[in-house]
Motif scaffolding. Sequence first.
Motif, PDB file in Angstrom:
ATOM      1  N   LYS A  75      55.682  11.966 -63.480  1.00  0.00           N
ATOM      2  CA  LYS A  75      55.654  11.002 -62.381  1.00  0.00           C
ATOM      3  C   LYS A  75      54.695   9.858 -62.709  1.00  0.00           C
ATOM      4  O   LYS A  75      55.018   8.688 -62.481  1.00  0.00           O
ATOM      5  N   ARG A  76      53.550  10.173 -63.263  1.00  0.00           N
ATOM      6  CA  ARG A  76      52.567   9.137 -63.620  1.00  0.00           C
ATOM      7  C   ARG A  76      53.163   8.172 -64.648  1.00  0.00           C
ATOM      8  O   ARG A  76      53.045   6.955 -64.523  1.00  0.00           O
ATOM      9  N   ALA A  77      53.830   8.710 -65.667  1.00  0.00           N
ATOM     10  CA  ALA A  77      54.418   7.867 -66.704  1.00  0.00           C
ATOM     11  C   ALA A  77      55.576   7.028 -66.149  1.00  0.00           C
ATOM     12  O   ALA A  77      55.739   5.869 -66.530  1.00  0.00           O
ATOM     13  N   LEU A  78      56.349   7.604 -65.237  1.00  0.00           N
ATOM     14  CA  LEU A  78      57.452   6.875 -64.625  1.00  0.00           C
ATOM     15  C   LEU A  78      56.919   5.679 -63.823  1.00  0.00           C
ATOM     16  O   LEU A  78      57.422   4.565 -63.951  1.00  0.00           O
ATOM     17  N   ARG A  79      55.887   5.915 -63.026  1.00  0.00           N
ATOM     18  CA  ARG A  79      55.279   4.822 -62.260  1.00  0.00           C
ATOM     19  C   ARG A  79      54.755   3.736 -63.193  1.00  0.00           C
ATOM     20  O   ARG A  79      54.963   2.540 -62.962  1.00  0.00           O
ATOM     21  N   ALA A  80      54.077   4.150 -64.261  1.00  0.00           N
ATOM     22  CA  ALA A  80      53.515   3.179 -65.207  1.00  0.00           C
ATOM     23  C   ALA A  80      54.621   2.386 -65.901  1.00  0.00           C
ATOM     24  O   ALA A  80      54.528   1.166 -66.043  1.00  0.00           O
ATOM     25  N   ARG A  81      55.660   3.061 -66.314  1.00  0.00           N
ATOM     26  CA  ARG A  81      56.749   2.401 -67.030  1.00  0.00           C
ATOM     27  C   ARG A  81      57.466   1.391 -66.149  1.00  0.00           C
ATOM     28  O   ARG A  81      57.890   0.337 -66.597  1.00  0.00           O
ATOM     29  N   HIS A  89      55.341   3.077 -53.564  1.00  0.00           N
ATOM     30  CA  HIS A  89      56.259   2.147 -54.226  1.00  0.00           C
ATOM     31  C   HIS A  89      57.382   2.901 -54.932  1.00  0.00           C
ATOM     32  O   HIS A  89      58.542   2.499 -54.862  1.00  0.00           O
ATOM     33  N   LEU A  90      57.051   3.990 -55.604  1.00  0.00           N
ATOM     34  CA  LEU A  90      58.072   4.788 -56.273  1.00  0.00           C
ATOM     35  C   LEU A  90      59.048   5.358 -55.261  1.00  0.00           C
ATOM     36  O   LEU A  90      60.263   5.349 -55.475  1.00  0.00           O
ATOM     37  N   ALA A  91      58.538   5.827 -54.129  1.00  0.00           N
ATOM     38  CA  ALA A  91      59.401   6.370 -53.074  1.00  0.00           C
ATOM     39  C   ALA A  91      60.343   5.289 -52.558  1.00  0.00           C
ATOM     40  O   ALA A  91      61.526   5.552 -52.314  1.00  0.00           O
ATOM     41  N   LYS A  92      59.836   4.065 -52.423  1.00  0.00           N
ATOM     42  CA  LYS A  92      60.662   2.951 -51.940  1.00  0.00           C
ATOM     43  C   LYS A  92      61.794   2.660 -52.921  1.00  0.00           C
ATOM     44  O   LYS A  92      62.938   2.465 -52.521  1.00  0.00           O
ATOM     45  N   VAL A  93      61.478   2.648 -54.221  1.00  0.00           N
ATOM     46  CA  VAL A  93      62.498   2.401 -55.239  1.00  0.00           C
ATOM     47  C   VAL A  93      63.554   3.495 -55.219  1.00  0.00           C
ATOM     48  O   VAL A  93      64.747   3.229 -55.330  1.00  0.00           O
ATOM     49  N   PRO A 105      54.091  16.967 -58.737  1.00  0.00           N
ATOM     50  CA  PRO A 105      52.907  16.998 -59.609  1.00  0.00           C
ATOM     51  C   PRO A 105      52.868  15.760 -60.506  1.00  0.00           C
ATOM     52  O   PRO A 105      53.899  15.301 -60.986  1.00  0.00           O
ATOM     53  N   GLU A 106      51.675  15.230 -60.736  1.00  0.00           N
ATOM     54  CA  GLU A 106      51.505  14.004 -61.520  1.00  0.00           C
ATOM     55  C   GLU A 106      51.978  14.156 -62.965  1.00  0.00           C
ATOM     56  O   GLU A 106      52.580  13.257 -63.515  1.00  0.00           O
ATOM     57  N   GLU A 107      51.677  15.284 -63.590  1.00  0.00           N
ATOM     58  CA  GLU A 107      51.930  15.432 -65.021  1.00  0.00           C
ATOM     59  C   GLU A 107      53.154  16.271 -65.362  1.00  0.00           C
ATOM     60  O   GLU A 107      53.453  16.465 -66.526  1.00  0.00           O
ATOM     61  N   SER A 108      53.882  16.766 -64.376  1.00  0.00           N
ATOM     62  CA  SER A 108      55.114  17.519 -64.642  1.00  0.00           C
ATOM     63  C   SER A 108      56.285  16.548 -64.706  1.00  0.00           C
ATOM     64  O   SER A 108      56.199  15.416 -64.233  1.00  0.00           O
ATOM     65  N   SER A 109      57.393  17.000 -65.274  1.00  0.00           N
ATOM     66  CA  SER A 109      58.591  16.165 -65.322  1.00  0.00           C
ATOM     67  C   SER A 109      59.055  15.857 -63.911  1.00  0.00           C
ATOM     68  O   SER A 109      58.918  16.688 -63.012  1.00  0.00           O
ATOM     69  N   VAL A 110      59.619  14.665 -63.740  1.00  0.00           N
ATOM     70  CA  VAL A 110      60.134  14.300 -62.424  1.00  0.00           C
ATOM     71  C   VAL A 110      61.297  15.227 -62.079  1.00  0.00           C
ATOM     72  O   VAL A 110      62.058  15.628 -62.956  1.00  0.00           O
TER      73      VAL A 110
END
Length: 146
Positions: A75-81, A89-93, A105-110
């Motif tokens: 999730k963290r990497a997705l937001r950054a990318r 913002h991610l929820a809105k998208v 979880p921040e570090e688990s796969s979406v």
Amino acid sequence: MDKPTDSEIIDRLGGTTEVARICQIKPPSVSEWRSTGIPPARRQYLELLRPDAFGVESGEARQAIGALVDSRMSKRALRARLGLSSDAHLAKVLGLPTEDVAAWPEESSVPAVPQVLNLLGTSGLTRAPDQPSDPDADRIVGVDAA
């Protein structure tokens, strides 16, 4: 497809006030974008929400996003990318409740929810065919009475 100006994009998105509401900023900031240009991170965010306003077909946008995003991404990497600063913002998208996205979880796969699969450009899971309500329905036959 046409390449609209930043002012045309703002108009296509519903105008200055609507873009300000979407970006959670004040309208004068958006009004300034008409002459100075939409900041790159905001532009990317708005393009994810409404690719049609940028003159991009949704299929083209999905391919472009798919090239940026890996299905094993956290999730963290997705937001950054995607250039997003928060879970909201991610929820809105994704069109999901903020609470649901915040619970990931921040570090688990979406998770493989349909909205994420669509964003990633992968096909969703196929739904199992509806089962008959009576498991013996196909074994019951008509009986002729004499």
